[in-house]
Motif scaffolding. Structure first.
Motif, PDB file in Angstrom:
ATOM      1  N   ALA A  43       0.839  -1.190   0.000  1.00  0.00           N
ATOM      2  CA  ALA A  43       0.000   0.000   0.000  1.00  0.00           C
ATOM      3  C   ALA A  43       0.875   1.241   0.000  1.00  0.00           C
ATOM      4  O   ALA A  43       1.776   1.377   0.821  1.00  0.00           O
ATOM      5  CB  ALA A  43      -0.918   0.000   1.220  1.00  0.00           C
ATOM      6  N   ASN A  46      -1.081   8.481  -0.569  1.00  0.00           N
ATOM      7  CA  ASN A  46      -1.195   9.568  -1.536  1.00  0.00           C
ATOM      8  C   ASN A  46      -0.780  10.877  -0.886  1.00  0.00           C
ATOM      9  O   ASN A  46      -1.210  11.935  -1.271  1.00  0.00           O
ATOM     10  CB  ASN A  46      -2.600   9.641  -2.134  1.00  0.00           C
ATOM     11  CG  ASN A  46      -3.672   9.813  -1.091  1.00  0.00           C
ATOM     12  OD1 ASN A  46      -3.396  10.008   0.084  1.00  0.00           O
ATOM     13  ND2 ASN A  46      -4.913   9.737  -1.516  1.00  0.00           N
ATOM     14  N   TYR A  52       0.992   4.924  -5.369  1.00  0.00           N
ATOM     15  CA  TYR A  52       0.491   3.711  -5.998  1.00  0.00           C
ATOM     16  C   TYR A  52       0.400   2.574  -4.993  1.00  0.00           C
ATOM     17  O   TYR A  52       1.217   2.470  -4.099  1.00  0.00           O
ATOM     18  CB  TYR A  52       1.420   3.260  -7.129  1.00  0.00           C
ATOM     19  CG  TYR A  52       1.594   4.296  -8.204  1.00  0.00           C
ATOM     20  CD1 TYR A  52       0.687   4.383  -9.246  1.00  0.00           C
ATOM     21  CD2 TYR A  52       2.655   5.200  -8.161  1.00  0.00           C
ATOM     22  CE1 TYR A  52       0.825   5.343 -10.240  1.00  0.00           C
ATOM     23  CE2 TYR A  52       2.799   6.165  -9.146  1.00  0.00           C
ATOM     24  CZ  TYR A  52       1.884   6.231 -10.177  1.00  0.00           C
ATOM     25  OH  TYR A  52       2.017   7.196 -11.150  1.00  0.00           O
ATOM     26  N   ASP A  53      -0.601   1.705  -5.174  1.00  0.00           N
ATOM     27  CA  ASP A  53      -0.655   0.414  -4.490  1.00  0.00           C
ATOM     28  C   ASP A  53      -0.323  -0.623  -5.549  1.00  0.00           C
ATOM     29  O   ASP A  53      -0.754  -0.492  -6.695  1.00  0.00           O
ATOM     30  CB  ASP A  53      -2.059   0.121  -3.963  1.00  0.00           C
ATOM     31  CG  ASP A  53      -2.450   0.942  -2.741  1.00  0.00           C
ATOM     32  OD1 ASP A  53      -1.657   1.800  -2.315  1.00  0.00           O
ATOM     33  OD2 ASP A  53      -3.565   0.737  -2.241  1.00  0.00           O
ATOM     34  N   SER A  65      -3.894   3.466  -8.595  1.00  0.00           N
ATOM     35  CA  SER A  65      -3.654   4.767  -7.988  1.00  0.00           C
ATOM     36  C   SER A  65      -4.892   5.643  -8.090  1.00  0.00           C
ATOM     37  O   SER A  65      -5.525   5.711  -9.142  1.00  0.00           O
ATOM     38  CB  SER A  65      -2.494   5.485  -8.681  1.00  0.00           C
ATOM     39  OG  SER A  65      -2.336   6.778  -8.154  1.00  0.00           O
ATOM     40  N   ASP A  66      -5.224   6.294  -6.992  1.00  0.00           N
ATOM     41  CA  ASP A  66      -6.313   7.275  -7.002  1.00  0.00           C
ATOM     42  C   ASP A  66      -5.950   8.489  -7.839  1.00  0.00           C
ATOM     43  O   ASP A  66      -6.819   9.260  -8.246  1.00  0.00           O
ATOM     44  CB  ASP A  66      -6.624   7.751  -5.574  1.00  0.00           C
ATOM     45  CG  ASP A  66      -7.251   6.668  -4.724  1.00  0.00           C
ATOM     46  OD1 ASP A  66      -7.934   5.795  -5.282  1.00  0.00           O
ATOM     47  OD2 ASP A  66      -7.049   6.697  -3.502  1.00  0.00           O
ATOM     48  N   MET A  76      -7.112   3.159  -3.987  1.00  0.00           N
ATOM     49  CA  MET A  76      -6.003   2.787  -3.111  1.00  0.00           C
ATOM     50  C   MET A  76      -6.515   2.394  -1.733  1.00  0.00           C
ATOM     51  O   MET A  76      -7.596   2.802  -1.315  1.00  0.00           O
ATOM     52  CB  MET A  76      -5.018   3.954  -2.992  1.00  0.00           C
ATOM     53  CG  MET A  76      -4.304   4.288  -4.295  1.00  0.00           C
ATOM     54  SD  MET A  76      -3.263   5.767  -4.160  1.00  0.00           S
ATOM     55  CE  MET A  76      -2.050   5.231  -2.960  1.00  0.00           C
ATOM     56  N   GLN A  77      -5.711   1.605  -1.005  1.00  0.00           N
ATOM     57  CA  GLN A  77      -6.092   1.154   0.339  1.00  0.00           C
ATOM     58  C   GLN A  77      -6.329   2.329   1.285  1.00  0.00           C
ATOM     59  O   GLN A  77      -7.248   2.293   2.097  1.00  0.00           O
ATOM     60  CB  GLN A  77      -5.018   0.227   0.891  1.00  0.00           C
ATOM     61  CG  GLN A  77      -5.472  -0.565   2.088  1.00  0.00           C
ATOM     62  CD  GLN A  77      -4.443  -1.591   2.495  1.00  0.00           C
ATOM     63  OE1 GLN A  77      -3.351  -1.224   2.913  1.00  0.00           O
ATOM     64  NE2 GLN A  77      -4.776  -2.853   2.356  1.00  0.00           N
ATOM     65  N   SER A  81      -9.880   0.891  -0.362  1.00  0.00           N
ATOM     66  CA  SER A  81      -9.821  -0.327  -1.166  1.00  0.00           C
ATOM     67  C   SER A  81      -9.919  -1.543  -0.257  1.00  0.00           C
ATOM     68  O   SER A  81      -9.257  -1.607   0.776  1.00  0.00           O
ATOM     69  CB  SER A  81      -8.511  -0.393  -1.955  1.00  0.00           C
ATOM     70  OG  SER A  81      -8.373  -1.668  -2.569  1.00  0.00           O
TER      71      SER A  81
END
Length: 107
Positions: A43, A46, A52-53, A65-66, A76-77, A81
């Protein structure tokens, strides 16, 4: 001002082109599927870290990626997520775009 408008139109066109390409691939069944447990989930954040996850299911690895606008799953977590190591999933994808994410419900 004209340059900003032009850049905006080009960006919107690129997003819609990807969306329709992905949508059409799904509708005609031109996509791949991988099923198994999520592994090696890393994870990002941002904020000050990675934007990025990334994770793998069997031999297929994904990056989400958001921050990127895509026609597929990109949450993303850090923003909710549900993905994590060991989670049983079935992922339908075109290229590197996740077009369907299915999570198995435990018995």
């Amino acid at each position: 001002v004209g340059g900003v408008i032009l850049i905006g139109l080009i960006s919107c066109g690129a997003v819609y082109t990807e969306y329709f390409k992905t949508r059409n691939a799904f509708l005609i069944g031109n996509f791949s599927v991988v099923e198994g447990e999520v592994r090696d989930y890393k994870a990002g954040t941002n904020q000050k870290g990675s934007a990025y996850d990334d994770f793998c299911v069997k031999e297929v690895c994904f990056v989400v990626s958001d921050w990127e606008v895509t026609g597929g799953f990109h949450q993303m977590q850090i923003n909710g997520s549900p993905l994590k190591d060991g989670l049983p999933v079935r992922i339908s994808y075109v290229g590197d775009t996740i077009i369907r994410l299915e999570i198995a419900i435990p018995n």
